[in-house]
Design a protein around this motif. Structure first.
Motif, PDB file in Angstrom:
ATOM      1  N   THR A 106     179.754 -46.228 -10.979  1.00 22.82           N
ATOM      2  CA  THR A 106     180.450 -46.175 -11.769  1.00 22.82           C
ATOM      3  C   THR A 106     179.592 -47.064 -13.161  1.00 22.82           C
ATOM      4  O   THR A 106     178.461 -47.774 -12.540  1.00 22.82           O
ATOM      5  CB  THR A 106     181.782 -47.387 -12.004  1.00 22.82           C
ATOM      6  N   VAL A 107     179.995 -47.191 -14.789  1.00 24.07           N
ATOM      7  CA  VAL A 107     179.611 -47.579 -15.650  1.00 24.07           C
ATOM      8  C   VAL A 107     179.041 -49.395 -15.010  1.00 24.07           C
ATOM      9  O   VAL A 107     178.126 -50.256 -16.175  1.00 24.07           O
ATOM     10  CB  VAL A 107     179.950 -47.304 -17.010  1.00 24.07           C
ATOM     11  N   GLU A 108     179.859 -49.803 -15.581  1.00 24.81           N
ATOM     12  CA  GLU A 108     180.361 -51.592 -14.786  1.00 24.81           C
ATOM     13  C   GLU A 108     179.699 -51.576 -13.770  1.00 24.81           C
ATOM     14  O   GLU A 108     178.132 -52.824 -13.699  1.00 24.81           O
ATOM     15  CB  GLU A 108     181.307 -51.159 -14.332  1.00 24.81           C
ATOM     16  N   GLU A 109     179.061 -50.619 -12.736  1.00 27.99           N
ATOM     17  CA  GLU A 109     178.113 -50.914 -12.115  1.00 27.99           C
ATOM     18  C   GLU A 109     176.491 -51.051 -12.468  1.00 27.99           C
ATOM     19  O   GLU A 109     175.263 -51.753 -12.288  1.00 27.99           O
ATOM     20  CB  GLU A 109     177.986 -50.333 -11.346  1.00 27.99           C
ATOM     21  N   GLN A 110     176.189 -49.745 -13.199  1.00 31.33           N
ATOM     22  CA  GLN A 110     174.801 -49.326 -13.593  1.00 31.33           C
ATOM     23  C   GLN A 110     174.523 -50.913 -15.262  1.00 31.33           C
ATOM     24  O   GLN A 110     173.564 -51.426 -15.083  1.00 31.33           O
ATOM     25  CB  GLN A 110     175.121 -48.166 -14.824  1.00 31.33           C
ATOM     26  N   MET A 111     175.716 -51.357 -15.877  1.00 28.95           N
ATOM     27  CA  MET A 111     175.231 -51.955 -16.663  1.00 28.95           C
ATOM     28  C   MET A 111     174.961 -53.592 -16.078  1.00 28.95           C
ATOM     29  O   MET A 111     174.986 -54.556 -16.591  1.00 28.95           O
ATOM     30  CB  MET A 111     176.856 -52.146 -17.140  1.00 28.95           C
ATOM     31  N   GLU A 115     167.520 -50.385  -4.296  1.00 27.46           N
ATOM     32  CA  GLU A 115     169.537 -50.936  -3.753  1.00 27.46           C
ATOM     33  C   GLU A 115     170.124 -49.923  -4.382  1.00 27.46           C
ATOM     34  O   GLU A 115     171.050 -49.103  -3.578  1.00 27.46           O
ATOM     35  CB  GLU A 115     169.661 -52.325  -4.769  1.00 27.46           C
ATOM     36  N   ARG A 116     169.971 -49.638  -5.779  1.00 26.30           N
ATOM     37  CA  ARG A 116     170.756 -48.004  -5.921  1.00 26.30           C
ATOM     38  C   ARG A 116     170.871 -46.854  -5.214  1.00 26.30           C
ATOM     39  O   ARG A 116     171.338 -46.616  -4.972  1.00 26.30           O
ATOM     40  CB  ARG A 116     170.701 -48.083  -7.416  1.00 26.30           C
ATOM     41  N   ASN A 117     169.206 -47.192  -4.481  1.00 26.02           N
ATOM     42  CA  ASN A 117     169.003 -45.361  -3.864  1.00 26.02           C
ATOM     43  C   ASN A 117     169.857 -45.466  -2.633  1.00 26.02           C
ATOM     44  O   ASN A 117     170.849 -44.463  -2.280  1.00 26.02           O
ATOM     45  CB  ASN A 117     167.255 -45.623  -3.774  1.00 26.02           C
ATOM     46  N   LYS A 118     169.804 -46.812  -1.681  1.00 27.03           N
ATOM     47  CA  LYS A 118     170.332 -46.856  -0.930  1.00 27.03           C
ATOM     48  C   LYS A 118     171.763 -46.602  -1.029  1.00 27.03           C
ATOM     49  O   LYS A 118     172.507 -46.081   0.383  1.00 27.03           O
ATOM     50  CB  LYS A 118     170.090 -48.134   0.214  1.00 27.03           C
ATOM     51  N   ASN A 119     172.208 -47.077  -1.928  1.00 26.62           N
ATOM     52  CA  ASN A 119     174.149 -47.222  -2.312  1.00 26.62           C
ATOM     53  C   ASN A 119     174.423 -45.580  -2.884  1.00 26.62           C
ATOM     54  O   ASN A 119     175.469 -45.363  -2.063  1.00 26.62           O
ATOM     55  CB  ASN A 119     174.313 -48.144  -3.542  1.00 26.62           C
ATOM     56  N   TRP A 120     173.082 -44.629  -2.971  1.00 24.25           N
ATOM     57  CA  TRP A 120     173.872 -43.195  -3.782  1.00 24.25           C
ATOM     58  C   TRP A 120     173.595 -42.222  -2.201  1.00 24.25           C
ATOM     59  O   TRP A 120     174.365 -41.246  -2.338  1.00 24.25           O
ATOM     60  CB  TRP A 120     172.949 -42.642  -4.825  1.00 24.25           C
ATOM     61  N   ILE A 121     172.911 -42.775  -0.897  1.00 23.47           N
ATOM     62  CA  ILE A 121     172.789 -42.119  -0.166  1.00 23.47           C
ATOM     63  C   ILE A 121     174.167 -41.493   0.809  1.00 23.47           C
ATOM     64  O   ILE A 121     174.535 -40.582   0.609  1.00 23.47           O
ATOM     65  CB  ILE A 121     171.965 -42.810   1.114  1.00 23.47           C
ATOM     66  N   GLY A 139     162.579 -44.576  -2.059  1.00 27.59           N
ATOM     67  CA  GLY A 139     163.253 -44.026  -3.314  1.00 27.59           C
ATOM     68  C   GLY A 139     164.067 -42.528  -2.274  1.00 27.59           C
ATOM     69  O   GLY A 139     164.223 -41.964  -1.254  1.00 27.59           O
ATOM     70  N   VAL A 140     164.833 -41.583  -3.045  1.00 27.99           N
ATOM     71  CA  VAL A 140     166.215 -41.115  -2.657  1.00 27.99           C
ATOM     72  C   VAL A 140     165.697 -39.964  -2.035  1.00 27.99           C
ATOM     73  O   VAL A 140     166.087 -39.533  -0.537  1.00 27.99           O
ATOM     74  CB  VAL A 140     167.321 -40.309  -3.571  1.00 27.99           C
ATOM     75  N   PHE A 195     162.943 -56.193  -9.626  1.00 28.46           N
ATOM     76  CA  PHE A 195     163.504 -55.815 -10.995  1.00 28.46           C
ATOM     77  C   PHE A 195     163.587 -54.395 -10.002  1.00 28.46           C
ATOM     78  O   PHE A 195     164.659 -53.860  -9.795  1.00 28.46           O
ATOM     79  CB  PHE A 195     162.217 -55.214 -11.494  1.00 28.46           C
ATOM     80  N   GLU A 196     162.713 -54.536  -8.886  1.00 29.76           N
ATOM     81  CA  GLU A 196     162.454 -52.611  -8.505  1.00 29.76           C
ATOM     82  C   GLU A 196     163.163 -52.615  -7.226  1.00 29.76           C
ATOM     83  O   GLU A 196     163.597 -51.622  -6.458  1.00 29.76           O
ATOM     84  CB  GLU A 196     161.322 -52.977  -7.126  1.00 29.76           C
ATOM     85  N   ALA A 197     163.475 -54.371  -6.654  1.00 26.30           N
ATOM     86  CA  ALA A 197     164.296 -54.034  -5.303  1.00 26.30           C
ATOM     87  C   ALA A 197     165.950 -53.595  -5.678  1.00 26.30           C
ATOM     88  O   ALA A 197     166.811 -52.742  -5.207  1.00 26.30           O
ATOM     89  CB  ALA A 197     164.611 -55.799  -4.367  1.00 26.30           C
ATOM     90  N   SER A 198     166.463 -54.535  -6.878  1.00 25.18           N
ATOM     91  CA  SER A 198     168.033 -54.078  -7.549  1.00 25.18           C
ATOM     92  C   SER A 198     168.194 -52.556  -7.929  1.00 25.18           C
ATOM     93  O   SER A 198     169.508 -52.124  -8.813  1.00 25.18           O
ATOM     94  CB  SER A 198     168.182 -55.161  -8.670  1.00 25.18           C
TER      95      SER A 198
END
Length: 289
Positions: free
Chosen positions: A170-175, A240-246, A272-273, A233-236
């Motif tokens: 969501t945009v909330e998660e991205q922001m 972290e986002r890459n892992k959440n997208w799988i 990476g994805v 920074f790299e982790a979050s």
């Protein structure tokens, strides 16, 4: 500000179907097959802004989208994007309260000279917004008078062809990534961008050249070496986002022919994805661009 443009946002190519794919080791476009995938899906690494003269969007790539059942991006369609403006607003006070007087003098001198906005205009337009908004403003200017967006172009194709658009977050998660940066950090990044000479397109040119190399691991390395980057920074922001997208990607590609578009920095690297999907048992094949 080195490398920061790549992070914003989430780049260029010409697809050629006449060259054998088995000799290709990397690309911005990857075919996903295997592990009960009924029909191939694709994942593409974008550059969120690119100068108009460099924007190449061949019909062959457009057809990959048109022939899909779903378009999947970092965040969903217009509704999600409209939420972003509200989330960029301060709860109270003024953006300019976070700057010292000398910093404000430099900021207003820069925006007047480079962007054509004097102090009164800046205070009217941006006082109630988070400092990070100014970085987006400077980024757009660095890519010329009419920068193009792959995300917007992909979205237009999807809308024209009645394809559902789904977001991986969501945009909330991205922001929330921005909200994790202190106001002081945001101000420092803004002042660095003003002092830096990369706003004259030298860094932008380097960025585009790296993107055009289609080496997703080089793009990832370039991103994490940014002056604003850190292990945290790299982790979050990336890992972290890459892992959440799988998990959502796995669910979507199982039954749908899916076209996925995310920032190119998310594709490469050991976390990476592309590598994460391979670890899940899928076959990822680079497609010549």
């Amino acid at each position: 500000m080195k490398n920061f443009y790549l992070l914003l946002t989430s780049f260029i190519f010409v697809i050629s179907s006449g060259i054998a794919q088995d000799s290709l080791s990397t690309s911005l476009l990857w075919e996903i097959t295997g592990k009960k995938v009924k029909q191939p899906s694709y994942i593409f690494g974008t550059m969120h802004l690119i100068p108009e003269d460099d924007f190449l969007f061949p019909e062959s790539l457009q057809n990959k989208v048109k022939e899909s059942d779903l378009l999947v991006m970092e965040i969903g369609g217009i509704t999600e994007q409209m939420k972003a403006m509200h989330l960029m607003m301060l709860d109270s006070g003024s953006m300019f309260d976070y700057f010292t007087e000398p910093q404000l003098d430099s900021l207003f001198a820069y925006t007047d000279a480079e962007l054509g906005y004097d102090e009164k205009q800046m205070r009217t337009m941006f006082s109630k917004m988070k400092p990070f908004v100014l970085l987006q403003l400077f980024t757009k200017e660095a890519f010329g008078t009419n920068p193009q967006s792959y995300e917007m172009s992909l979205q237009k194709i999807a809308q024209k062809n009645d394809l559902e658009i789904i977001g991986l977050e969501t945009v909330e998660e991205q922001m929330s990534f921005i909200d994790n940066l202190s106001q002081e950090d945001q101000v420092n990044m803004i002042m660095e961008s003003i002092r830096s000479e990369d706003i004259d397109f030298s860094e932008t040119k380097e960025l585009i050249e790296i993107y055009l190399s289609q080496d997703i691991n080089a793009i990832h390395k370039y991103t994490v070496s940014a002056s604003i980057s850190s292990p945290e920074f790299e982790a979050s922001f990336l890992n972290e986002r890459n892992k959440n997208w799988i998990a959502p990607i796995k669910k979507l590609i199982k039954k749908n022919k899916t076209f996925i578009a995310v920032g190119a920095a998310h594709l490469g690297g050991p976390k990476g994805v592309v590598e994460l999907l391979r670890n899940e048992g899928y076959t990822l094949t680079p497609i010549k661009l």
